[in-house]
Design a protein around this motif. Structure first.
Motif, PDB file in Angstrom:
ATOM      1  N   ASN A  74       0.809  -1.187   0.033  1.00 60.32           N
ATOM      2  CA  ASN A  74      -0.037   0.046  -0.017  1.00 60.32           C
ATOM      3  C   ASN A  74       0.900   1.061  -0.016  1.00 60.32           C
ATOM      4  O   ASN A  74       1.933   1.494   0.877  1.00 60.32           O
ATOM      5  CB  ASN A  74      -0.787  -0.053   1.372  1.00 60.32           C
ATOM      6  CG  ASN A  74      -1.797   1.039   1.432  1.00 60.32           C
ATOM      7  OD1 ASN A  74      -1.609   2.277   0.804  1.00 60.32           O
ATOM      8  ND2 ASN A  74      -2.825   1.035   2.088  1.00 60.32           N
ATOM      9  N   LEU A 109      -1.595 -10.740  -4.448  1.00 62.71           N
ATOM     10  CA  LEU A 109      -2.627 -10.348  -3.531  1.00 62.71           C
ATOM     11  C   LEU A 109      -3.478 -11.172  -3.652  1.00 62.71           C
ATOM     12  O   LEU A 109      -4.790 -11.177  -2.885  1.00 62.71           O
ATOM     13  CB  LEU A 109      -2.822  -8.872  -3.634  1.00 62.71           C
ATOM     14  CG  LEU A 109      -1.493  -8.008  -2.615  1.00 62.71           C
ATOM     15  CD1 LEU A 109      -2.283  -6.560  -3.122  1.00 62.71           C
ATOM     16  CD2 LEU A 109      -1.547  -8.325  -1.231  1.00 62.71           C
ATOM     17  N   TYR A 111      -2.328 -12.983   0.024  1.00 66.81           N
ATOM     18  CA  TYR A 111      -3.693 -12.786   0.100  1.00 66.81           C
ATOM     19  C   TYR A 111      -4.235 -13.163   1.513  1.00 66.81           C
ATOM     20  O   TYR A 111      -5.352 -12.516   2.144  1.00 66.81           O
ATOM     21  CB  TYR A 111      -4.317 -13.893  -0.862  1.00 66.81           C
ATOM     22  CG  TYR A 111      -5.877 -14.306  -0.698  1.00 66.81           C
ATOM     23  CD1 TYR A 111      -6.673 -13.254  -1.037  1.00 66.81           C
ATOM     24  CD2 TYR A 111      -6.327 -15.503  -0.342  1.00 66.81           C
ATOM     25  CE1 TYR A 111      -8.046 -13.530  -1.031  1.00 66.81           C
ATOM     26  CE2 TYR A 111      -7.584 -15.695  -0.218  1.00 66.81           C
ATOM     27  CZ  TYR A 111      -8.300 -14.597  -0.403  1.00 66.81           C
ATOM     28  OH  TYR A 111     -10.005 -14.880  -0.397  1.00 66.81           O
ATOM     29  N   TYR A 133      -3.390 -10.110   3.855  1.00 69.06           N
ATOM     30  CA  TYR A 133      -4.247  -8.856   3.484  1.00 69.06           C
ATOM     31  C   TYR A 133      -5.736  -9.218   3.786  1.00 69.06           C
ATOM     32  O   TYR A 133      -6.149  -8.508   4.638  1.00 69.06           O
ATOM     33  CB  TYR A 133      -4.225  -8.837   2.120  1.00 69.06           C
ATOM     34  CG  TYR A 133      -5.046  -7.602   1.487  1.00 69.06           C
ATOM     35  CD1 TYR A 133      -4.671  -6.631   1.461  1.00 69.06           C
ATOM     36  CD2 TYR A 133      -6.345  -7.836   0.952  1.00 69.06           C
ATOM     37  CE1 TYR A 133      -5.456  -5.402   1.175  1.00 69.06           C
ATOM     38  CE2 TYR A 133      -7.287  -6.871   0.805  1.00 69.06           C
ATOM     39  CZ  TYR A 133      -6.858  -5.512   0.866  1.00 69.06           C
ATOM     40  OH  TYR A 133      -7.433  -4.253   0.471  1.00 69.06           O
ATOM     41  N   ARG A 171      -7.567  -7.071   7.080  1.00 61.73           N
ATOM     42  CA  ARG A 171      -8.806  -6.426   6.713  1.00 61.73           C
ATOM     43  C   ARG A 171      -9.873  -7.033   7.717  1.00 61.73           C
ATOM     44  O   ARG A 171     -10.689  -6.055   8.208  1.00 61.73           O
ATOM     45  CB  ARG A 171      -9.285  -7.011   5.373  1.00 61.73           C
ATOM     46  CG  ARG A 171     -10.330  -5.955   4.928  1.00 61.73           C
ATOM     47  CD  ARG A 171     -10.856  -6.149   3.396  1.00 61.73           C
ATOM     48  NE  ARG A 171     -11.248  -7.576   2.992  1.00 61.73           N
ATOM     49  CZ  ARG A 171     -11.509  -7.885   1.979  1.00 61.73           C
ATOM     50  NH1 ARG A 171     -11.425  -7.176   0.906  1.00 61.73           N
ATOM     51  NH2 ARG A 171     -11.870  -9.290   1.685  1.00 61.73           N
ATOM     52  N   LYS A 222      -0.398  -3.636   8.758  1.00 63.65           N
ATOM     53  CA  LYS A 222      -1.001  -3.235   7.744  1.00 63.65           C
ATOM     54  C   LYS A 222      -0.098  -3.869   6.510  1.00 63.65           C
ATOM     55  O   LYS A 222       1.273  -4.130   6.838  1.00 63.65           O
ATOM     56  CB  LYS A 222      -1.099  -1.712   7.573  1.00 63.65           C
ATOM     57  CG  LYS A 222       0.006  -0.984   8.027  1.00 63.65           C
ATOM     58  CD  LYS A 222      -0.235   0.465   8.117  1.00 63.65           C
ATOM     59  CE  LYS A 222       0.604   1.439   9.039  1.00 63.65           C
ATOM     60  NZ  LYS A 222       0.358   2.710   9.218  1.00 63.65           N
TER      61      LYS A 222
END
Ligand code: ARG
Length: 579
Positions: free
Chosen positions: A415, A458, A465, A468, A472, A578
């Motif tokens: 990110n 991702l 994956y 991430y 989340r 993150k």
């Protein structure tokens, strides 16, 4: 006790109440249209009780129907019982899981296991060959601990034998004036500064090893120094200790990056203390035979279908072989730790070596008969050419370089909002996750191809994956504006599927412990995560108006988040805040 196990115990009791005795449980159904599970015992019971399987199935179903946990019970010919679980029970499963993940894990009877999964060699860079050993061994250690075993991980450093003789010889050639080579030096060697770094060591070893192949005198000199080290000759032995320390520090750093740690940092050399005793045992049992100047142990058996060469115990030049160091290590482990099992994680190509070592140790009764010695071999990580992964110019791919390759890919996908000073660390963490997860996906004996873009994607079955998605889930929970304790309702197929998957976790763990492969667990967490993600994209959570539905959905998110963290931790994968 796991939910599934206690459910299966109840089912056995119910079958008993129906008048039959048999050890069965629920099996996932392969005809989902008929039910989520099957019970397949009526056919075997028919043979024992001399009744028709249909009659037996009907008797059992009568008892099952009294239990509110089961719905949609039906019989298929010739006597398969199909059933599903009630919504209330699925809610129960989720709430139990929410209390504590460990409630849903079957604890095993205590046993002590030593896992040998390092095998790094002093003064040589860790390379791709050490990667799977480290990944698999670390994960199996964590898994074995989670079910209650007493586990010790041992690095088993390769710090003994000719490679070290070669390194010291080359140091002598390059730095002939070092105090270590001066027999008149009377000072304390531990205080002598060594002008040598780890990268110099890594350069020296391949150089010396190549030179010894071409130069007989050089090789002879190296042998001589190897003896000096082994006989703990002053100067040489002290230099050896320094070299081991420098190299070990670097090796530790790489293992740290991989999130791999050891309880024991013993080396082959530590086992050598046990060599005199080992030799005595083999001599006493008359197991040593002279063969061309070497001492060997005949480990062949009647009925061997493939060649089983004798184990080389002492070479004709008096040096000890790799096999002898492993035998001495078994004796050391027996006397110092007395384990019930020893697991060895190495490349499949070491199969014959371990077969010889295990047979010899059985012949000499080094460990009790019920002590399990298990070789757990794995396939190689290959390049796109299908051959063991090398650098572009055909050299050995070090682990550091490999991590760098994948780190370059994960960095690109980070990110952009992440602050500059944490980018490197986060991208490394994601890179290790990518590498490890890709390593666990194929069954352990299967070779696989290193594909950095694919591993760091991702989307799809990848470490990134999973990370991430897990991050989340956490950020969604952080946004929650109500307190959430219990699941009170489930509405969607996904929620139901997640509950069924949770029920299945102990089975997946057992399979992995049995096969010593992480592929089932790797698939399991992927499934769990994708089902949750589907649920997430199709349902309102934070914005849901109905408070009880909202609470249920938040709890579900928390459960899957915690379960993911638990499984990723077993896989030795860290979750960054993150990415
Ligand atoms: N150092 C060895 C190598 O790099 C691996 C050691 C594996 N463990 C053992 N007990 N032999 O091949």
């Amino acid at each position: 006790m796991s939910i599934l196990k206690s459910l299966n115990n109840d089912i056995r009791d119910m079958i008993k109440r129906a008048g039959y005795e048999i050890d069965v449980g629920l099996l996932p159904s392969n005809r989902k249209d008929l039910g989520d599970f099957q019970i397949n015992c009526a056919m075997s019971l028919a043979k024992i009780y001399h009744k028709s399987p249909l009659v037996i199935a009907e008797d059992i179903v009568k008892v099952l129907e009294e239990d509110k946990r089961f719905v949609n019970i039906n019989i298929a010919n010739p006597g398969f019982i199909n059933l599903s679980l009630s919504k209330e029970f699925l809610i129960d499963i989720l709430n139990k899981e929410n209390e504590d993940i460990y409630n849903n894990i079957d604890k095993k009877d205590k046993k002590k296991i030593i896992i040998d999964y390092g095998g790094a060699n002093v003064s040589k860079a860790l390379h791709v060959g050490h990667l799977r050993s480290a990944n698999l061994g670390e994960a199996m250690k964590r898994l074995a601990r989670a079910v209650g075993y007493d586990v010790l991980g041992d690095a088993h450093l390769g710090d003994y034998g000719r490679p070290l003789g070669l390194v010291l010889l080359e140091i002598k050639k390059r730095f002939p004036n070092l105090e270590f080579f001066d027999s008149n030096y009377k000072g304390d060697y531990s205080e002598v500064e060594l002008p040598i770094t780890n990268s110099l060591l890594e350069e020296i070893y391949p150089y010396a090893s190549l030179k010894a192949k071409e130069d007989e005198d050089y090789l002879e000199e190296a042998r001589d120094i190897t003896f000096k080290i082994q006989n703990r000759e002053r100067g040489y032995y002290d230099l050896w200790k320094k070299v081991v320390a420098i190299s070990k520090e670097d090796i530790k750093k790489v293992y740290d990056e991989l999130n791999v740690s050891f309880d024991l940092w013993l080396g082959e050399s530590d086992a050598m203390e046990y060599f005199p005793k080992l030799k005595e045992i083999f001599e006493e049992k008359g197991l040593l035979k002279l063969s061309d100047g070497a001492l060997v142990v005949d480990v062949s058996k009647d009925g061997d279908t493939s060649p089983m060469p004798p184990l080389l115990f002492i070479k004709s030049n008096q040096a000890l072989s790799y096999a002898t160091t492993d035998l001495a290590t078994i004796l050391q482990r027996k006397l110092e730790y007395n384990p019930n099992e020893i697991w060895y994680f190495t490349d499949l190509r070491q199969n014959l070596h371990f077969e010889q070592v295990f047979r010899a140790s059985r012949l000499a009764n080094l460990v009790d008969k019920d002590v399990k010695l298990e070789f757990i071999g794995f396939g190689t990580m290959n390049g796109r050419d299908g051959k063991p992964f090398k650098t572009r110019d055909g050299g050995i791919m070090t682990l550091k370089n490999l991590i760098e390759l994948i780190n370059n890919e994960t960095k690109k996908r980070l990110n952009p909002d992440i602050e500059e000073n944490s980018r490197e660390e986060i991208s490394k963490t994601v890179a290790i996750a990518a590498l490890k997860y890709a390593d666990f996906l194929p069954f352990r004996t299967t070779d696989y191809i290193f594909e950095e873009e694919k591993f760091s994607d991702l989307e799809g079955k990848t470490g990134p994956y999973l990370l991430y998605s897990t991050i989340r889930m956490k950020s969604l929970l952080n946004k929650a504006d109500i307190s959430y304790e219990k699941i009170t309702s489930i509405e969607t197929t996904e929620e139901k599927e997640l509950a069924l998957n949770i029920l299945n976790l102990p089975t997946v763990i057992d399979k992995s412990l049995e096969s010593k492969s992480l592929n089932e667990i790797a698939e399991y967490i992927y499934n769990l995560t994708s089902i949750y993600n589907k649920f997430y994209s199709e349902n309102k959570i934070i914005t849901e108006k109905d408070i009880s539905i909202k609470e249920s959905r938040l709890v579900l998110t928390k459960i899957i988040y915690e379960l993911n963290c638990f499984i990723l931790d077993i896989l030795g994968i860290k979750v960054p805040k993150k990415m």
